[in-house]
Design an enzyme around this catalytic site. Sequence first.
Site: not given
Lengths: 348, 111
Positions: A106, A146, A148-150
């Site tokens: 992200d 998550a 930090a991810e999507m």
Amino acid sequence: MGIVGKVAAAAAIVVCGSVFSLALAGSDDQSDAHADKAQLHKLIADYQRPASIPFPEDNPYSDAKSELGKMLFFDPRLSVSNLISCATCHNPSFAWEDAQPLGSGDKMGQLGRHTPTILNLAWSEVFFWDGRADSLEEQALGPIAAAAEMAQPLDELVDELNAIEGYKTAFEAAFPGEGISEDNIAMAIATFERTVVSNLSAFDRWVRGDGQAISASAQRGFVVFNKKARCANCHSGWNFTDDSFHDIGLASDDPGRSEVLGGDILKHAFKTPGLRNIVERAPYMHDGSLQTLSEVVDHYDNGFVERDSLSEEMQQLGLTGDEKTDLIAFLKTLSSNDDPIDLPVLPN
Amino acid sequence: MPVRHKNVLAGFGVVCVLGVAGISVALAAANHEVLEADKKFSAKTLEISVGDTVTFVNNDSIKHNITIKKMKFNSGLQEPGRDVEVMFDKNGKFKVRCGIHPKMKLKVVVN
């Protein structure tokens, strides 16, 4: 993609004795390459491709589910920014990785580990580099949610998909009467991912008995891989992984598997990645720290960090220059030139 | 390889308890032995009763680990030759894995 059919077609595997004599005849190091034909028959038998893709009893295959999963996999609306899809990192153009040392998430934030491929995950036992997910269904939702991810709250995702008529139709076809749910999103993506299987490679044709399918150097490399270099102690079987966890001595303080299990066991240990299409998957290792196969071979030869948690499998190898060349020639035979994937048309 | 079972109270397999309201029968807890060799458990499924124990015996030449996520159980490193004993005090289905070699797995059904 027709992958299921391609895998099923790999059922009959013929082992040809002439292959083995070629492998032995070209060896420079008879002490390590020496093995009788019976031993090499047994070695090669360990690399037979499976006849079909395994699907779990509680999430059996259907065309509708796989097609829906493919749509979801390629849809950036599964992220909070609506800009990142699963395929952003697991890019089929890079053998389902992203060609970067570390993944991005992200707001283009850098993640802590290298993006692993999704090739041949149908045969995996546990998922992520540290094995924290017990099923592909559990894994599929992890990066979506998550932060930090999507960074996509899953309950909001269900609402967003429910607002898209084409998805309501697709979910109804895949999960009649069940509607859109977090579980069904996971099951559809996992079903699609299980169909992502590497095609036949030159190595597979050699295993089937085509003695000319790979070079003499690659055949010598196969023997080095299995014997002196000890690669097959962990990179075992047709997908070249034992699905187990090892500290291979990379200079990284990432706790790896120990964070999942708790305590001090398996510090710095990560899941053995498969080696199919490994040439297309650079850079390498969980931290993306090695750029080329040559660097990887040098690492295993004598470039690793000695520490208490180091796997017992890691030993100084003393490979010669020719052996390293042969080993890399062998690894190159694992590329399968997979067909380009047809992108799905997404409902809007 | 078959699973070897052994009763903790050999010869006292059934303990009868006399109560004021009648007679109830309680089964003694049993111990079940599961061997670990060649990165495999000696059984794929094990059916046991609530209160039974399972002893995992590492007959391999390498270290293993016993992890049961649902019970939040983790044995730590299990050296070759070392036993790990686990008591199952709730019914249900439990997936037992080696945390190092996850293909080593066993389903324990506790009735």
